[in-house]
Design a protein around this motif. Structure first.
Motif, PDB file in Angstrom:
ATOM      1  N   ARG A 253     -10.947 -16.049  57.158  1.00 37.31           N
ATOM      2  CA  ARG A 253     -11.776 -16.219  55.957  1.00 37.31           C
ATOM      3  C   ARG A 253     -12.501 -14.893  55.682  1.00 37.31           C
ATOM      4  O   ARG A 253     -13.646 -14.706  56.066  1.00 37.31           O
ATOM      5  CB  ARG A 253     -12.773 -17.357  56.166  1.00 37.31           C
ATOM      6  N   PRO A 254     -11.797 -13.980  55.024  1.00 39.72           N
ATOM      7  CA  PRO A 254     -12.339 -12.626  54.871  1.00 39.72           C
ATOM      8  C   PRO A 254     -13.537 -12.550  53.930  1.00 39.72           C
ATOM      9  O   PRO A 254     -13.589 -13.271  52.937  1.00 39.72           O
ATOM     10  CB  PRO A 254     -11.156 -11.844  54.286  1.00 39.72           C
ATOM     11  N   ASP A 255     -14.477 -11.696  54.279  1.00 34.56           N
ATOM     12  CA  ASP A 255     -15.641 -11.449  53.419  1.00 34.56           C
ATOM     13  C   ASP A 255     -15.336 -10.421  52.336  1.00 34.56           C
ATOM     14  O   ASP A 255     -16.211 -10.092  51.532  1.00 34.56           O
ATOM     15  CB  ASP A 255     -16.816 -10.928  54.254  1.00 34.56           C
ATOM     16  N   GLY A 256     -14.138  -9.858  52.361  1.00 33.36           N
ATOM     17  CA  GLY A 256     -13.806  -8.845  51.365  1.00 33.36           C
ATOM     18  C   GLY A 256     -12.339  -8.484  51.474  1.00 33.36           C
ATOM     19  O   GLY A 256     -11.575  -9.142  52.176  1.00 33.36           O
ATOM     20  N   GLY A 257     -11.959  -7.421  50.784  1.00 32.22           N
ATOM     21  CA  GLY A 257     -10.579  -6.958  50.860  1.00 32.22           C
ATOM     22  C   GLY A 257      -9.634  -7.826  50.057  1.00 32.22           C
ATOM     23  O   GLY A 257     -10.045  -8.531  49.132  1.00 32.22           O
ATOM     24  N   LEU A 258      -8.364  -7.776  50.440  1.00 27.85           N
ATOM     25  CA  LEU A 258      -7.334  -8.430  49.623  1.00 27.85           C
ATOM     26  C   LEU A 258      -6.494  -9.438  50.387  1.00 27.85           C
ATOM     27  O   LEU A 258      -5.576 -10.022  49.811  1.00 27.85           O
ATOM     28  CB  LEU A 258      -6.395  -7.359  49.023  1.00 27.85           C
ATOM     29  N   PHE A 259      -6.778  -9.638  51.696  1.00 27.01           N
ATOM     30  CA  PHE A 259      -5.821 -10.390  52.502  1.00 27.01           C
ATOM     31  C   PHE A 259      -6.444 -11.501  53.327  1.00 27.01           C
ATOM     32  O   PHE A 259      -7.564 -11.363  53.812  1.00 27.01           O
ATOM     33  CB  PHE A 259      -5.135  -9.458  53.518  1.00 27.01           C
ATOM     34  N   THR A 260      -5.644 -12.567  53.532  1.00 31.81           N
ATOM     35  CA  THR A 260      -5.909 -13.479  54.634  1.00 31.81           C
ATOM     36  C   THR A 260      -4.684 -13.475  55.546  1.00 31.81           C
ATOM     37  O   THR A 260      -3.568 -13.198  55.109  1.00 31.81           O
ATOM     38  CB  THR A 260      -6.251 -14.901  54.151  1.00 31.81           C
TER      39      THR A 260
ATOM     40  N   VAL B 220      -9.240  -0.249  61.351  1.00 31.56           N
ATOM     41  CA  VAL B 220      -9.614  -0.546  59.964  1.00 31.56           C
ATOM     42  C   VAL B 220     -10.759  -1.555  60.066  1.00 31.56           C
ATOM     43  O   VAL B 220     -10.528  -2.758  60.128  1.00 31.56           O
ATOM     44  CB  VAL B 220      -8.413  -1.134  59.180  1.00 31.56           C
ATOM     45  N   PRO B 221     -12.004  -1.059  60.133  1.00 26.38           N
ATOM     46  CA  PRO B 221     -13.101  -1.963  60.487  1.00 26.38           C
ATOM     47  C   PRO B 221     -13.525  -2.928  59.381  1.00 26.38           C
ATOM     48  O   PRO B 221     -14.103  -3.969  59.676  1.00 26.38           O
ATOM     49  CB  PRO B 221     -14.249  -1.004  60.842  1.00 26.38           C
ATOM     50  N   ASP B 222     -13.267  -2.561  58.127  1.00 24.96           N
ATOM     51  CA  ASP B 222     -13.748  -3.402  57.018  1.00 24.96           C
ATOM     52  C   ASP B 222     -12.588  -4.136  56.369  1.00 24.96           C
ATOM     53  O   ASP B 222     -11.719  -3.506  55.761  1.00 24.96           O
ATOM     54  CB  ASP B 222     -14.440  -2.539  55.955  1.00 24.96           C
ATOM     55  N   PHE B 223     -12.590  -5.477  56.481  1.00 20.79           N
ATOM     56  CA  PHE B 223     -11.600  -6.307  55.774  1.00 20.79           C
ATOM     57  C   PHE B 223     -10.194  -5.774  56.045  1.00 20.79           C
ATOM     58  O   PHE B 223      -9.447  -5.408  55.146  1.00 20.79           O
ATOM     59  CB  PHE B 223     -11.902  -6.345  54.262  1.00 20.79           C
ATOM     60  N   GLN B 224      -9.880  -5.773  57.316  1.00 25.09           N
ATOM     61  CA  GLN B 224      -8.684  -5.094  57.804  1.00 25.09           C
ATOM     62  C   GLN B 224      -7.418  -5.544  57.075  1.00 25.09           C
ATOM     63  O   GLN B 224      -7.292  -6.723  56.706  1.00 25.09           O
ATOM     64  CB  GLN B 224      -8.537  -5.384  59.312  1.00 25.09           C
ATOM     65  N   ASN B 225      -6.529  -4.645  56.905  1.00 25.69           N
ATOM     66  CA  ASN B 225      -5.158  -4.935  56.533  1.00 25.69           C
ATOM     67  C   ASN B 225      -4.388  -4.976  57.852  1.00 25.69           C
ATOM     68  O   ASN B 225      -4.366  -3.974  58.551  1.00 25.69           O
ATOM     69  CB  ASN B 225      -4.627  -3.794  55.637  1.00 25.69           C
ATOM     70  N   PRO B 226      -3.838  -6.113  58.253  1.00 29.90           N
ATOM     71  CA  PRO B 226      -3.516  -7.304  57.470  1.00 29.90           C
ATOM     72  C   PRO B 226      -4.441  -8.503  57.635  1.00 29.90           C
ATOM     73  O   PRO B 226      -4.231  -9.497  56.943  1.00 29.90           O
ATOM     74  CB  PRO B 226      -2.147  -7.679  58.035  1.00 29.90           C
ATOM     75  N   THR B 227      -5.441  -8.499  58.515  1.00 26.35           N
ATOM     76  CA  THR B 227      -6.107  -9.767  58.846  1.00 26.35           C
ATOM     77  C   THR B 227      -7.290 -10.113  57.956  1.00 26.35           C
ATOM     78  O   THR B 227      -7.763 -11.245  57.987  1.00 26.35           O
ATOM     79  CB  THR B 227      -6.633  -9.769  60.305  1.00 26.35           C
TER      80      THR B 227
ATOM     81  N   GLU C  94     -11.099   6.107  61.706  1.00 27.32           N
ATOM     82  CA  GLU C  94     -11.648   4.968  60.961  1.00 27.32           C
ATOM     83  C   GLU C  94     -11.085   4.996  59.543  1.00 27.32           C
ATOM     84  O   GLU C  94     -11.295   5.955  58.814  1.00 27.32           O
ATOM     85  CB  GLU C  94     -13.183   5.086  60.913  1.00 27.32           C
ATOM     86  N   ASP C  95     -10.408   3.938  59.163  1.00 25.21           N
ATOM     87  CA  ASP C  95      -9.692   3.890  57.882  1.00 25.21           C
ATOM     88  C   ASP C  95     -10.328   2.800  57.008  1.00 25.21           C
ATOM     89  O   ASP C  95     -10.339   1.630  57.403  1.00 25.21           O
ATOM     90  CB  ASP C  95      -8.219   3.571  58.209  1.00 25.21           C
ATOM     91  N   THR C  96     -10.855   3.175  55.847  1.00 28.46           N
ATOM     92  CA  THR C  96     -11.752   2.253  55.131  1.00 28.46           C
ATOM     93  C   THR C  96     -11.410   1.981  53.651  1.00 28.46           C
ATOM     94  O   THR C  96     -12.314   1.905  52.818  1.00 28.46           O
ATOM     95  CB  THR C  96     -13.198   2.800  55.173  1.00 28.46           C
ATOM     96  N   PRO C  97     -10.132   1.800  53.309  1.00 34.14           N
ATOM     97  CA  PRO C  97      -9.840   1.667  51.870  1.00 34.14           C
ATOM     98  C   PRO C  97     -10.441   0.428  51.204  1.00 34.14           C
ATOM     99  O   PRO C  97     -10.585   0.404  49.985  1.00 34.14           O
ATOM    100  CB  PRO C  97      -8.313   1.614  51.816  1.00 34.14           C
ATOM    101  N   TYR C  98     -10.765  -0.612  52.008  1.00 34.52           N
ATOM    102  CA  TYR C  98     -11.297  -1.847  51.395  1.00 34.52           C
ATOM    103  C   TYR C  98     -12.805  -1.945  51.503  1.00 34.52           C
ATOM    104  O   TYR C  98     -13.400  -2.936  51.094  1.00 34.52           O
ATOM    105  CB  TYR C  98     -10.658  -3.076  52.078  1.00 34.52           C
ATOM    106  N   ARG C  99     -13.430  -0.919  52.092  1.00 33.79           N
ATOM    107  CA  ARG C  99     -14.847  -0.990  52.445  1.00 33.79           C
ATOM    108  C   ARG C  99     -15.735  -1.477  51.305  1.00 33.79           C
ATOM    109  O   ARG C  99     -16.699  -2.204  51.524  1.00 33.79           O
ATOM    110  CB  ARG C  99     -15.288   0.397  52.932  1.00 33.79           C
ATOM    111  N   GLU C 100     -15.416  -1.049  50.095  1.00 32.29           N
ATOM    112  CA  GLU C 100     -16.326  -1.375  48.986  1.00 32.29           C
ATOM    113  C   GLU C 100     -15.988  -2.700  48.298  1.00 32.29           C
ATOM    114  O   GLU C 100     -16.701  -3.135  47.404  1.00 32.29           O
ATOM    115  CB  GLU C 100     -16.352  -0.212  48.014  1.00 32.29           C
ATOM    116  N   LEU C 101     -14.913  -3.342  48.746  1.00 32.17           N
ATOM    117  CA  LEU C 101     -14.552  -4.643  48.161  1.00 32.17           C
ATOM    118  C   LEU C 101     -15.146  -5.768  48.998  1.00 32.17           C
ATOM    119  O   LEU C 101     -14.435  -6.548  49.638  1.00 32.17           O
ATOM    120  CB  LEU C 101     -13.030  -4.802  48.073  1.00 32.17           C
ATOM    121  N   ARG C 102     -16.461  -5.862  49.005  1.00 30.71           N
ATOM    122  CA  ARG C 102     -17.139  -6.914  49.779  1.00 30.71           C
ATOM    123  C   ARG C 102     -17.629  -8.005  48.835  1.00 30.71           C
ATOM    124  O   ARG C 102     -18.321  -7.717  47.865  1.00 30.71           O
ATOM    125  CB  ARG C 102     -18.318  -6.315  50.572  1.00 30.71           C
TER     126      ARG C 102
END
Ligand code: PMP
Length: 395
Positions: free
Chosen positions: A318-325, A169-176, A201-209
């Motif tokens: 300190r994520p640049d996007g997504g929903l998680f820290t 999960v390359p973009d704003f990975q779940n869970p990190t 490649e799993d990208t559900p958060y890709r657009e939440l930057r």
């Protein structure tokens, strides 16, 4: 049950279910869910679209349709993927029941019992749940702030037999919440080529930057057709529509379609028609851009509150996007026990303890915390209370 197939041994209930039932109860502040914020769903527009679709002139919206997905929706998804650096045709896209079905279908297509799936450490729990019935073995590769450690990956590929698939999960990975750097993306593709393994490649958060520039997808760097790209409307439109997609080479895409036909015939026609109507009648890019400030604010508030209230010795991403820290406590703290004995009874706060996110050798001293959808005052109060309990427990 002795009559169950062997694969049923690998479909155990998750420890998370118990306390997730608490989310939504009065007095509970949940950092556990990771659901998109429902106040951001485009309800008015969807209401109008469904109203239009549920008329005799549009009776075909209630009819069976192609198992690959409606042609309009496939074309619209292909258009968005093309704009995102993955040139493709509608036929290259398979519409799925969320990204989750993509995980299930890919495992069914590639994994025989004992084949190895390489995962990030930690990885998306739902992927393990999807893969497990295929009875894979797992190898896991550590991550740092640049995402999956490709040197460690190389080591794993050199020393492990039967690796079929690398899941990332390359973009704003779940869970990190971490994002894989461009150099690592390139190296990952090189290694996959060298060792002849598939990449999922799993990208559900890709657009939440919320900060920085979008990085090329791994699929866009793929020259040999070994990357399968999964995406989802869950975080950019609404998860209840259960709409996602797979982009893959024709032979793979066709076989995934056959497995989808076997599993569920097709996605609901009505929801596919509605999503297509939304994409062609409204500006989804503006809708996404409109959501970002809310999530950015929630992220900033959570990180600032953690910074202020958590004791020394605790680290977090300190994520640049997504929903998680992803929060790391000093070794010796068992997050599940801390939550059960202190966090829930004394502060009414829930989060997701780390162990189930590890495909191998679970670590217990981390937690996934989602900042999405928690009102500001509750978010601050929850983090503050958590900080107080941590000070006490770690003292
Ligand atoms: N992949 C990842 C990394 C996820 O976090 C999720 C769920 N949030 C999914 C896939 C599946 O989501 P959906 O099926 O709703 O698209």
């Amino acid at each position: 049950m002795t009559r169950f197939a062997r694969r049923a041994e690998r479909v155990q209930p998750s420890a998370i279910r118990e306390f997730l039932a608490l989310a939504g109860q009065p007095g509970i502040t949940s950092f556990a869910g990771g659901y998109p914020d429902p106040t951001l769903f485009p309800i008015e527009q969807l209401h109008k679209i469904y109203d239009d679709l549920l008329t005799p002139a549009n009776a075909s919206a209630l009819q069976y349709t192609a198992s690959d997905g409606t042609p309009e929706l496939r074309a619209l998804v292909a258009g968005r993927l093309t704009a995102d650096g993955m040139p493709c045709a509608p036929d290259d896209v398979l519409i799925t029941q969320g990204g989750q079905q993509g995980l299930d279908l890919v495992a069914k297509l590639f994994i025989d019992a004992g084949d190895v799936i390489v995962c990030e450490r930690p990885t998306f729990l739902g992927a393990l749940i999807a893969f497990n019935p295929c009875e894979p073995a797992y190898a896991s590769v550590p991550m740092d702030d640049e995402g999956l450690d490709t040197d460690a990956l190389e080591q794993v590929l050199r020393t492990t037999q039967r690796v079929k698939l690398i899941y990332t999960v390359p973009d704003f990975q779940n869970p990190t919440g971490r994002t894989m750097s461009l150099a690592r993306r390139r190296r990952l593709v090189e290694l996959a080529d060298e060792f002849d393994v598939m990449v999922l490649e799993d990208t559900p958060y890709r657009e939440l930057r919320y900060d920085g520039e979008r990085l090329p997808s791994i699929k866009s760097l793929d020259t040999s057709g070994r990357v399968i790209h999964l995406g989802s409307f869950s975080k950019i439109l609404a998860p209840g529509l259960r709409l996602g997609w797979v982009l893959a080479e024709p032979e793979i895409r066709e076989n995934l379609s056959l497995l989808k036909l076997a599993a569920d015939t097709q996605n609901g026609t009505l929801n596919m028609r509605a999503a297509a109507a939304y994409l062609s009648g409204f500006d989804i890019e503006a809708h996404i851009a409109g959501m970002l400030p809310t999530y950015r604010h929630q992220r900033d508030l959570m990180l600032a509150s953690i910074e202020e209230h958590f004791p020394a010795g605790v680290r977090w991403t300190r994520p640049d996007g997504g929903l998680f820290t992803w929060v790391t406590f000093p070794e010796g703290l068992d997050t599940a026990a801390f939550q059960r004995d202190h966090l829930i009874p004394r502060a009414g706060v829930i989060l997701v303890p780390s162990a189930p996110f590890f495909a191998t050798e679970p670590e217990v001293n981390h937690a996934r915390m989602s900042f999405s959808g928690v009102p500001d005052d509750r978010l601050v109060a929850g983090v503050t209370a958590m900080g107080g309990l941590l000070r006490e427990v770690l003292a």
